[in-house]
Structures are given as structure tokens and as C-alpha cells.
Design a protein around this motif. Sequence first.
Motif, PDB file in Angstrom:
ATOM      1  N   PRO A   5      -2.414   8.577   8.096  1.00  0.00           N
ATOM      2  CA  PRO A   5      -2.935   8.268   6.763  1.00  0.00           C
ATOM      3  C   PRO A   5      -4.144   9.140   6.436  1.00  0.00           C
ATOM      4  N   ARG A  34       0.836  -1.205   0.000  1.00  0.00           N
ATOM      5  CA  ARG A  34       0.000   0.000   0.000  1.00  0.00           C
ATOM      6  C   ARG A  34       0.871   1.255   0.000  1.00  0.00           C
ATOM      7  N   VAL A  72       0.190   6.424  -0.829  1.00  0.00           N
ATOM      8  CA  VAL A  72      -1.074   6.699  -0.134  1.00  0.00           C
ATOM      9  C   VAL A  72      -1.205   8.136   0.353  1.00  0.00           C
ATOM     10  N   GLY A  73      -0.067   8.856   0.475  1.00  0.00           N
ATOM     11  CA  GLY A  73      -0.135  10.214   0.993  1.00  0.00           C
ATOM     12  C   GLY A  73      -0.383  10.255   2.481  1.00  0.00           C
ATOM     13  N   ARG A  74      -0.607  11.456   3.004  1.00  0.00           N
ATOM     14  CA  ARG A  74      -0.715  11.587   4.458  1.00  0.00           C
ATOM     15  C   ARG A  74      -1.609  12.757   4.838  1.00  0.00           C
ATOM     16  N   PHE A 134      -8.322   0.346   4.752  1.00  0.00           N
ATOM     17  CA  PHE A 134      -7.643  -0.620   5.631  1.00  0.00           C
ATOM     18  C   PHE A 134      -8.653  -1.254   6.597  1.00  0.00           C
ATOM     19  N   THR A 139      -7.624   6.158   2.910  1.00  0.00           N
ATOM     20  CA  THR A 139      -6.669   5.065   3.101  1.00  0.00           C
ATOM     21  C   THR A 139      -6.961   4.304   4.386  1.00  0.00           C
ATOM     22  N   LEU A 140      -7.231   5.053   5.442  1.00  0.00           N
ATOM     23  CA  LEU A 140      -7.524   4.441   6.740  1.00  0.00           C
ATOM     24  C   LEU A 140      -8.789   3.596   6.658  1.00  0.00           C
TER      25      LEU A 140
END
Lengths: 458, 313
Positions: free
Chosen positions: B98, B88, B91-93, B106, B102-103
Motif C-alpha cells: 500500500p 478501502r 487506494v493504489g500501490r 489504517f 493508506t498504510l
Amino acid sequence: MLLRTKLFGKNYEFADIRVLMGKANEEKSGDRLAGLAADTTVERAAAKIVLGHVPLITLRQNPAVAYDQDEVTRVIDDGIDSAVYEQIKGWTVGELREFILDDRNDGERLLKISPGLTAEMIAAVTKIMSNMDLVTAARKIRVIRHCVNTIGEEGTLAGRLQPNHPTDSPEGIRASIYEGLSYGVGDAVIGINPADDSYSSVARLLDMSYEVIQAHKIPTQNCVLAHITTQMRCLEKGSPVGLMFQSISGSQKGNEAFGISVGLLDEAYALAKKNCYPLGPNFMYFETGQGSALSAEAHNGWDQLTLEARNYGLAKRYDPFMVNTVVGFIGPEYLYDTNQIHRAGLEDHFMGKMSGISMGCDVCYTNHAKTDQNASENLAVLLTAAGCNFFMGVPMADDSMLAYQSTSFHDIATLRATFRLHPAPEFAEWLESFGITNQSRFTSRAGDATIFLNRTSK
Amino acid sequence: MSDDHIDELIEAVLRQLKAEGLVASSSNLRSQADNSQTAGSHTHTNISADLVIDSDDPTTSMQRIIPGLENAADQDALVMLMETTTARIGVGRAGYRPKTKTLQLFQSDFAISQDALYREVDPVLLQKFDLFQVETMITEGKEQYLLRPDLGRKLSSEAMALIKSRCVKRANIQICVGDGLSATAIEVNIPKIMPVLISGCQSVGLSLGTPFFIHHCRVGVMNDIGDILEPDVVILLIGERPGLGRAESMSAYMAFQPRSGDTDADREVICNIFDNGGTNPLEAGAYAVQLAQTMMKNRGSGVKMRLSKDSER
């Protein structure tokens, strides 16, 4: 030997040190599977009370496997500093706990008594310590080691970059390395678990990771976590190896199941000192984890915590740059749920530090354990408070090869920011010069893997 | 009346109501009170009434390859990096954390793994393939199953009796299905692999035993089956431990004349059986028939068989 206490008017008696050590553990499914756990919660409390009265000399006389039957016992016992041991052998386990927690005794003082302790003594005191005891005791102890860079200094937290790929694709692994570096992770090691343990595949990954390190002048060390004999072959043939890795076990029989022995580790260590490319002087990396001896039926009837302590006693012989417990990897039959995984993580981290080890933790779980990612985040916070040297950095915590969840690049960055910690000093300087951080804070380049591509101008 | 006094009064009333079991918590009543105060805002109410949330499925392969990082130094290169791995990345931040998408992806992937683990195989499927159900020594449900792998490797005495009374003995091929660690894996793969296994065996003249389903099953149960039914080859189709977002992966464990005391070294396994990315279940079925023939020819399986193959070369 009489090992007995009265509790709430009832007698609790334990046949021998082995039985007592098993029943004094906090609840673990693995101890229950092995038939060693306390029958009731009160029996556990009674076992802890009795264990608190046991003198350290008795624990040296009762190792998990007899001296003449087990080379791990011999390594640990032969390594005891007699001068230190003579001073403390009369202490009880309860007195050892209070010495460790005494606010007048700092980390240096604790490391001075460490050479007088056997693994069984460290395991025993751990059993009678509470979770916060384990946090505060470990927090005192700093173990600083050097390879290419420096790990373990006060105010630092390092990350192992774990860029695994299901088929060992060098391009795929390189992509994950770029991603991790862009989050400031990779100072502990760029450490790849190979899917294929063959010489050619391992050598290729060593070359690739070393090229990345050279191309961007990154002050860190690489490692491919193949079987140690494969790494030795690579090293002999001239591959660039930063750290030599091996999983270890707390008994000779357990190590045989891993295909290793003290003789083989000695040989690997000598080769590493001679041929690894970094300055050193620390070249070794070990992984451990409660339950591994039991799963190989190599526990000799002893509990998983004591066997784990013996891992650190063995690891110490090789003055490793880093050691980590892979605390939730083994599955629910050994560590069932969040409570058990948290407890084991705190225990292992303290025991490693108390053994004088540069200790980290793979805070992780498999999908059939009764836990989740929130619980892993909690344990990472607890261990950072306990002064853990390093964690794993896996893309979004999801290892695409090993099919388990660990901690993420984001987690390491967050823990550093939250606790005001820095990467290894040499690595922190590199992050500044590469423009990923500015005065320790992320720049807009942080989190962007493409900054490492040639087609990008800085 | 002062604010403090009002609060005090409300608290007192709440204590009374709670004692009588009429409200669950103080926050509920407070928020109701707050709502009634702001209910005059018609605009607010209308917006809520018109609200339509119809979110795309974030778990499709198309959605998964969209980078979370939107302002990379080289956005095209980021997509290329992402294409090299199933990890993964890109994904950036959001600060150090995250991004929301993205979170939540998951968390969704984790959720499907958990549900697969704790669900039971649909009984309709078992009926459709004429699979009668037997139990292992597990008597206390999933928790015990996860804690006691040793008990999941042994059939219960009732199971042994039932198998003896209902199954053909000494067939060439005995097919069994076990839930293992994923009910989903069994539900999606059995309809595809079973017909291939059955017609495959028939076409090469291998006789088939009576198939059945083993609840709370571990791989080691194959030894008990071998002891009771004495087939040449046991094929156990069993759900694998779910990976993150991947609950449909099944394994086919195979052994030649398994008996008590046999280990993984005596077995072969075709793992990662699933559509789209794994070993396709149709192909896996055909391969299993081939492998069974080889086992019967070599009169062995696992490391034993491989060693004998090596000595032939």
C-alpha cells in the motif's frame, strides 16, 4: 489405563485420554476457559511426553464423542481405510511425528497414510509438534483440487476475493471485486459474505458475481456464503453457483447449533454435483475455527484443537475444493494474543493438509484480541512458507461488513512476489491476457479497478 | 591508528560505560559521534530549524474519499466506484504494498480502536450524570475482562449490596451504563442519549429507577440487575467492540423483567448507536422509550415478544 510420567523427580499423572489431550496443548485461552489447560508449564511438558507414548489404536478407541452418540465420529471412523490403519495402529504418537518429519517420506507418502488416521490421531501428533515442525510437514503435502480452475499446485498461491459490503449493495460489492481482480486476486473464489441471508438477496449476489465472471471471461468460481439451505434453494431455482459453502463444527451438537447435519450436507453435496455450473469435480467450500464448538457448548469436555481436527475429518467426506480456518475471528477468550493465533493458524493448516484437504487460512483478528496487523502479516509469511493453498483478499484487509481485519489484496500480491509463487494456472493466463500482468509481473494496469468498466478501452 | 583499531577502542570504552550504566547502547554514542563530525554543515542545520510540518488530519471524511491511485485509466470512474462502498478501494500501490498514506491511515484507525478498548470511562462523566460505580466479578483488570466473559456477566457481592441500598426498586425503567469494549462509545453517546431517555420516560409516565455505571460489564449482567431490582424493563447502554477507526459505536440492550438464566433470545438490541452514519443517539433514545412501552404492553421481550406480535397479525 495408566497415563503417567516422572519429570524433574515429580510424578505427573493424567486421568484419561481426554484430560491428557487438553493438557498437552500449547497455551490457549479457550482451553483455560473450558478448564482443560495444564496447570503449570511443567505439567504441559509432562502431558506432551506421555502423549508421545500413546499408541494410535488407543486414540481410535477414545474419540472426543462416542461413536454411537455422534455422527461426526461415525463419519470419521467409518471412513478409515482398514488396510492402512492395520499397518500403523501400533505406532505411538511420537513415532508418527518422526514418520511425518522423516525427509525420506515425501508428501505423497504422507497422503498415503492419511486415510488410516482419525482426527484424534492428527490432533495428538499436532500437539507434540513445534511450530517449525508444522511448517515443514505441511510444506511437503500438496493437495490439488479442481472446480473451474486448479488450486494447490506446487509454485502457486491463490486468493479468495472477499468483497463484502455492509448492506449487500451489488454496486459496492462489484466495485470491490474489480479492485481485487486488478491485484490478481480471486482465483480461489469470488466469495461474498452476505449481511442479509434471504433467498432474494443471495440470488441477486450470485447473479451479479456470475455476470462479472462471464463478462470478462474470468476462469474462477463464485460463492455467496449464506446458510447452506439458502444456497440450496438458489441452486434449485437455477442460480449460478460455483461453490457451495458452509461453516462446520467438530461435533454433531456443534453442527446442530449451525443448523446443519451430515444428512443435510450429503443432500447439498449431491445437489452441488448435479447443478453447480463449473466442471468440478470439487464443489464444496467449508470454514472452520478453533473454539466454535466450545462457544456452542458442544465440545463434550474436549479441547479446541481436537474438535478442530474433527472438522477436517468431516470436511473430507465432501472432497472440498477449499477449506479455511478463520483463525483469529472468534476473539480473545479462545485465542488471546499473537502467539496463540499464530500457533492455531499453523496447527489448523497442518491438520487440514494431513487430512488431505485443500487448505487455506483466513489470517485475521478482531480489535479486542491482543495482536495487530503486523502480526497478521507475519503469520501470512509463515503459512506461505508452509505451502498454504490460499488466503483472503479484503480491501486493505479491513472487512467493511464483518468488522474484523484479515489480509489484503496487496498482501497476496506481495507474498507471491516474495516467494516467487503464481496464481492458479488458468487464472494466471487470464491475468496475462487481460494485461494485469506481463510475464508474471504487474503492469501499470494492476491495482486499477477502472480497467473493468465498459467506458474504458483496453 | 587504523579504523579497525579505532572501532575496537570505541567498543571497549562502550563496554565499560555500559557496565557502569552510563550509556544505553552502542548505536547512541556512534550516532552522536557522527553528528559532531557533520555539524559543520550550516545549511543542513538551518533547513532543519526552519522545518514546519503541519499535516492535515487524514481521518476526516473529506480526506478519506481522495483516491490513492492517481493515474487510473478513468479517474472520474474511480471516484464513482469508491462512492459505492465503505471498503478501502481505489487506494493504489507502492510496488506490491500500500501507499504510505493508506498504510498510515489504517494504522491510525487501528490505534483509536485499541485506545478505546484499554481506556477507562472518564469519572467526570459519571459524576455529571449521577452514576455511581459498581464492579462485576472481574478483579484483575482488562486482561481478565477479555479472557473471562463469564465473570463480566456477574455482579460482585459488594455491587449487589450497594445497588440494593442505593436504588429504587420495581421502577418501570431501570437505566444502566456499562463500559463494555469501548470507553469512547460511552463518553460520546451518554451525554446525548441520557436526557432523551429520562425526559422520554417522564413524558409517557414511566417511573425511573436509580441509574448506575457497571465497570468491566458484559450484557449478561442484566439478569443480576433484574433479580435484585425487579424493574419492568432494564436498559443497558454498553460500548461495542471497536471497529477499525470506529470506537464510538454503542448498543442499547433491553429486556423485560430479566432474570437469571435469560439469554440474548430474551433481549432486544438497538446497535450501531453513533452520530454521523449510525443510529443517531437522540433517535435511539426515543426509540428505546417506545420499545420499552411495547415490552410492557406485551409483557415480554426478544424472540418471545416477536412471536407474540406475529400471532397478533
